[in-house]
Motif scaffolding. Structure first.
Motif, PDB file in Angstrom:
ATOM      1  N   SER A  12      37.013  37.062  37.928  1.00 14.15           N
ATOM      2  CA  SER A  12      35.994  38.058  38.264  1.00 14.15           C
ATOM      3  C   SER A  12      35.364  37.755  39.618  1.00 14.15           C
ATOM      4  CB  SER A  12      34.938  38.136  37.169  1.00 14.15           C
ATOM      5  OG  SER A  12      34.341  36.878  36.971  1.00 14.15           O
ATOM      6  N   LYS A  13      35.327  36.482  40.005  1.00 15.47           N
ATOM      7  CA  LYS A  13      34.799  36.104  41.320  1.00 15.47           C
ATOM      8  C   LYS A  13      35.699  36.643  42.446  1.00 15.47           C
ATOM      9  CE  LYS A  13      33.412  32.126  44.083  1.00 15.47           C
ATOM     10  NZ  LYS A  13      33.281  30.660  44.135  1.00 15.47           N
ATOM     11  N   THR A  14      37.019  36.478  42.310  1.00 11.52           N
ATOM     12  CA  THR A  14      37.916  36.998  43.350  1.00 11.52           C
ATOM     13  C   THR A  14      37.918  38.524  43.345  1.00 11.52           C
ATOM     14  OG1 THR A  14      39.861  36.809  41.912  1.00 11.52           O
ATOM     15  CG2 THR A  14      39.398  34.948  43.373  1.00 11.52           C
ATOM     16  N   LEU A  15      37.783  39.133  42.168  1.00 13.19           N
ATOM     17  CA  LEU A  15      37.702  40.593  42.088  1.00 13.19           C
ATOM     18  C   LEU A  15      36.450  41.094  42.810  1.00 13.19           C
ATOM     19  CD1 LEU A  15      38.665  43.339  41.135  1.00 13.19           C
ATOM     20  CD2 LEU A  15      37.556  42.885  38.944  1.00 13.19           C
ATOM     21  N   SER A  16      35.325  40.443  42.599  1.00  7.47           N
ATOM     22  CA  SER A  16      34.085  40.839  43.282  1.00  7.47           C
ATOM     23  C   SER A  16      34.232  40.748  44.788  1.00  7.47           C
ATOM     24  CB  SER A  16      32.925  39.952  42.823  1.00  7.47           C
ATOM     25  OG  SER A  16      32.649  40.177  41.472  1.00  7.47           O
ATOM     26  N   SER A  17      34.930  39.725  45.267  1.00  4.71           N
ATOM     27  CA  SER A  17      35.163  39.560  46.707  1.00  4.71           C
ATOM     28  C   SER A  17      36.017  40.703  47.260  1.00  4.71           C
ATOM     29  CB  SER A  17      35.832  38.213  46.970  1.00  4.71           C
ATOM     30  OG  SER A  17      36.186  38.091  48.319  1.00  4.71           O
ATOM     31  N   ILE A  18      37.076  41.049  46.545  1.00  2.08           N
ATOM     32  CA  ILE A  18      37.951  42.150  46.978  1.00  2.08           C
ATOM     33  C   ILE A  18      37.163  43.463  47.025  1.00  2.08           C
ATOM     34  CG2 ILE A  18      39.900  43.608  46.268  1.00  2.08           C
ATOM     35  CD1 ILE A  18      41.184  41.015  45.127  1.00  2.08           C
ATOM     36  N   LEU A  19      36.391  43.738  45.980  1.00  3.60           N
ATOM     37  CA  LEU A  19      35.643  44.996  45.903  1.00  3.60           C
ATOM     38  C   LEU A  19      34.549  45.069  46.966  1.00  3.60           C
ATOM     39  CD1 LEU A  19      35.362  45.380  42.028  1.00  3.60           C
ATOM     40  CD2 LEU A  19      36.996  46.484  43.583  1.00  3.60           C
ATOM     41  N   ALA A  20      33.943  43.943  47.294  1.00  8.87           N
ATOM     42  CA  ALA A  20      32.895  43.935  48.327  1.00  8.87           C
ATOM     43  C   ALA A  20      33.472  44.286  49.694  1.00  8.87           C
ATOM     44  CB  ALA A  20      32.217  42.565  48.381  1.00  8.87           C
ATOM     45  N   ARG A  21      34.720  43.887  49.940  1.00  6.78           N
ATOM     46  CA  ARG A  21      35.355  44.145  51.235  1.00  6.78           C
ATOM     47  C   ARG A  21      36.150  45.445  51.269  1.00  6.78           C
ATOM     48  NH1 ARG A  21      39.074  40.376  51.444  1.00  6.78           N
ATOM     49  NH2 ARG A  21      38.545  39.439  49.463  1.00  6.78           N
ATOM     50  N   ASN A  22      36.321  46.070  50.102  1.00  5.30           N
ATOM     51  CA  ASN A  22      37.121  47.292  50.003  1.00  5.30           C
ATOM     52  C   ASN A  22      36.412  48.288  49.096  1.00  5.30           C
ATOM     53  OD1 ASN A  22      39.920  46.437  51.257  1.00  5.30           O
ATOM     54  ND2 ASN A  22      39.158  44.725  50.039  1.00  5.30           N
ATOM     55  N   PRO A  23      35.381  48.959  49.614  1.00  4.25           N
ATOM     56  CA  PRO A  23      34.572  49.837  48.770  1.00  4.25           C
ATOM     57  C   PRO A  23      35.331  51.025  48.177  1.00  4.25           C
ATOM     58  CG  PRO A  23      33.875  49.965  51.072  1.00  4.25           C
ATOM     59  CD  PRO A  23      34.890  48.871  50.976  1.00  4.25           C
ATOM     60  N   SER A  24      36.502  51.343  48.688  1.00  2.00           N
ATOM     61  CA  SER A  24      37.255  52.466  48.117  1.00  2.00           C
ATOM     62  C   SER A  24      37.965  52.081  46.822  1.00  2.00           C
ATOM     63  CB  SER A  24      38.288  52.979  49.129  1.00  2.00           C
ATOM     64  OG  SER A  24      39.254  51.979  49.388  1.00  2.00           O
ATOM     65  N   LEU A  25      38.000  50.794  46.490  1.00  2.02           N
ATOM     66  CA  LEU A  25      38.636  50.339  45.253  1.00  2.02           C
ATOM     67  C   LEU A  25      37.588  50.149  44.170  1.00  2.02           C
ATOM     68  CD1 LEU A  25      41.035  47.636  46.763  1.00  2.02           C
ATOM     69  CD2 LEU A  25      41.510  50.045  46.294  1.00  2.02           C
ATOM     70  N   ASN A  26      38.032  50.099  42.907  1.00  2.00           N
ATOM     71  CA  ASN A  26      37.105  49.812  41.815  1.00  2.00           C
ATOM     72  C   ASN A  26      37.753  48.853  40.826  1.00  2.00           C
ATOM     73  OD1 ASN A  26      38.281  51.363  39.500  1.00  2.00           O
ATOM     74  ND2 ASN A  26      38.020  53.045  40.967  1.00  2.00           N
ATOM     75  N   ALA A  27      36.925  48.223  40.015  1.00  2.00           N
ATOM     76  CA  ALA A  27      37.381  47.157  39.124  1.00  2.00           C
ATOM     77  C   ALA A  27      38.451  47.613  38.141  1.00  2.00           C
ATOM     78  CB  ALA A  27      36.186  46.566  38.373  1.00  2.00           C
ATOM     79  N   SER A  28      38.431  48.878  37.736  1.00  2.54           N
ATOM     80  CA  SER A  28      39.414  49.348  36.755  1.00  2.54           C
ATOM     81  C   SER A  28      40.831  49.393  37.327  1.00  2.54           C
ATOM     82  CB  SER A  28      39.024  50.735  36.237  1.00  2.54           C
ATOM     83  OG  SER A  28      39.144  51.700  37.267  1.00  2.54           O
ATOM     84  N   GLN A  29      40.978  49.229  38.643  1.00  2.00           N
ATOM     85  CA  GLN A  29      42.291  49.250  39.273  1.00  2.00           C
ATOM     86  C   GLN A  29      42.946  47.865  39.302  1.00  2.00           C
ATOM     87  OE1 GLN A  29      40.608  51.013  42.864  1.00  2.00           O
ATOM     88  NE2 GLN A  29      41.937  52.777  42.562  1.00  2.00           N
ATOM     89  N   PHE A  30      42.290  46.863  38.735  1.00  4.27           N
ATOM     90  CA  PHE A  30      42.790  45.494  38.753  1.00  4.27           C
ATOM     91  C   PHE A  30      42.925  44.944  37.350  1.00  4.27           C
ATOM     92  CE2 PHE A  30      41.195  46.162  42.927  1.00  4.27           C
ATOM     93  CZ  PHE A  30      42.025  45.431  43.746  1.00  4.27           C
ATOM     94  N   VAL A  31      43.809  43.989  37.207  1.00  7.65           N
ATOM     95  CA  VAL A  31      44.027  43.296  35.949  1.00  7.65           C
ATOM     96  C   VAL A  31      43.687  41.824  36.176  1.00  7.65           C
ATOM     97  CG1 VAL A  31      45.752  42.643  34.227  1.00  7.65           C
ATOM     98  CG2 VAL A  31      45.861  44.891  35.311  1.00  7.65           C
ATOM     99  N   LEU A  32      42.967  41.234  35.245  1.00  9.80           N
ATOM    100  CA  LEU A  32      42.641  39.809  35.290  1.00  9.80           C
ATOM    101  C   LEU A  32      43.477  39.080  34.244  1.00  9.80           C
ATOM    102  CD1 LEU A  32      38.745  40.006  35.483  1.00  9.80           C
ATOM    103  CD2 LEU A  32      40.341  39.594  37.354  1.00  9.80           C
ATOM    104  N   PRO A  33      43.789  37.797  34.473  1.00 13.55           N
ATOM    105  CA  PRO A  33      44.514  37.034  33.448  1.00 13.55           C
ATOM    106  C   PRO A  33      43.727  37.016  32.141  1.00 13.55           C
ATOM    107  CG  PRO A  33      44.403  35.804  35.505  1.00 13.55           C
ATOM    108  CD  PRO A  33      43.504  37.001  35.663  1.00 13.55           C
ATOM    109  N   SER A  34      44.423  37.096  31.020  1.00 11.24           N
ATOM    110  CA  SER A  34      43.744  37.110  29.723  1.00 11.24           C
ATOM    111  C   SER A  34      43.331  35.712  29.284  1.00 11.24           C
ATOM    112  CB  SER A  34      44.635  37.749  28.657  1.00 11.24           C
ATOM    113  OG  SER A  34      45.825  37.000  28.536  1.00 11.24           O
TER     114      SER A  34
END
Length: 130
Positions: A12-34
């Motif tokens: 979730s930390k790396t996802l937050s970093s990606i989303l902060a730098r790419n506002p056109s993306l959203n969390a539902s477009q990513f998968v995290l390891p289970s």
């Protein structure tokens, strides 16, 4: 229901970093390891060479390996590599570098200065997996 997935990311930390730098993306477009206790996956991909030199000369093993992970795609080592086509054409390319996996296949809007070995580039278009 089928959602558009840009890729996976490690936490979730790396996802937050990606989303902060790419506002056109959203969390539902990513998968995290289970299960974050599992080993870190690194996939090895062989890159044969530039398409304009195909078919390649028999015995020319100038392939380069590209790593694909939940954090990046690329080769951490930058170096010149000579490719030999079966038609006698040769070409030398500087290969290496890494990009965040979700932007792999995107179109760069900038290039590094010729004397630079690292830097931050903007990717204008990101391909999606449907």
């Amino acid at each position: 229901y089928q959602r558009r997935v840009h890729g996976v990311t490690w936490s979730s930390k790396t996802l937050s970093s990606i989303l902060a730098r790419n506002p056109s993306l959203n969390a539902s477009q990513f998968v995290l390891p289970s299960d974050s206790t599992r080993p870190y996956p690194i996939l090895g991909i062989a890159m044969m060479g530039p398409s304009d030199l195909q078919p390649f000369q028999v015995g020319n093993g100038s392939f380069t390996m590209v790593e694909a992970t939940a954090l990046y795609v690329g080769d951490p080592f930058v170096r010149p590599l000579e490719y030999n086509g079966a038609n006698g054409k040769k070409a030398t390319y500087v290969v290496g570098g890494q990009i965040e996996h979700f932007a792999y296949g995107g179109v760069g809007t900038q290039t590094l200065p010729s004397n630079a070995e690292s830097g931050l580039l903007t990717i204008a278009h990101v391909l999606c997996v449907d």
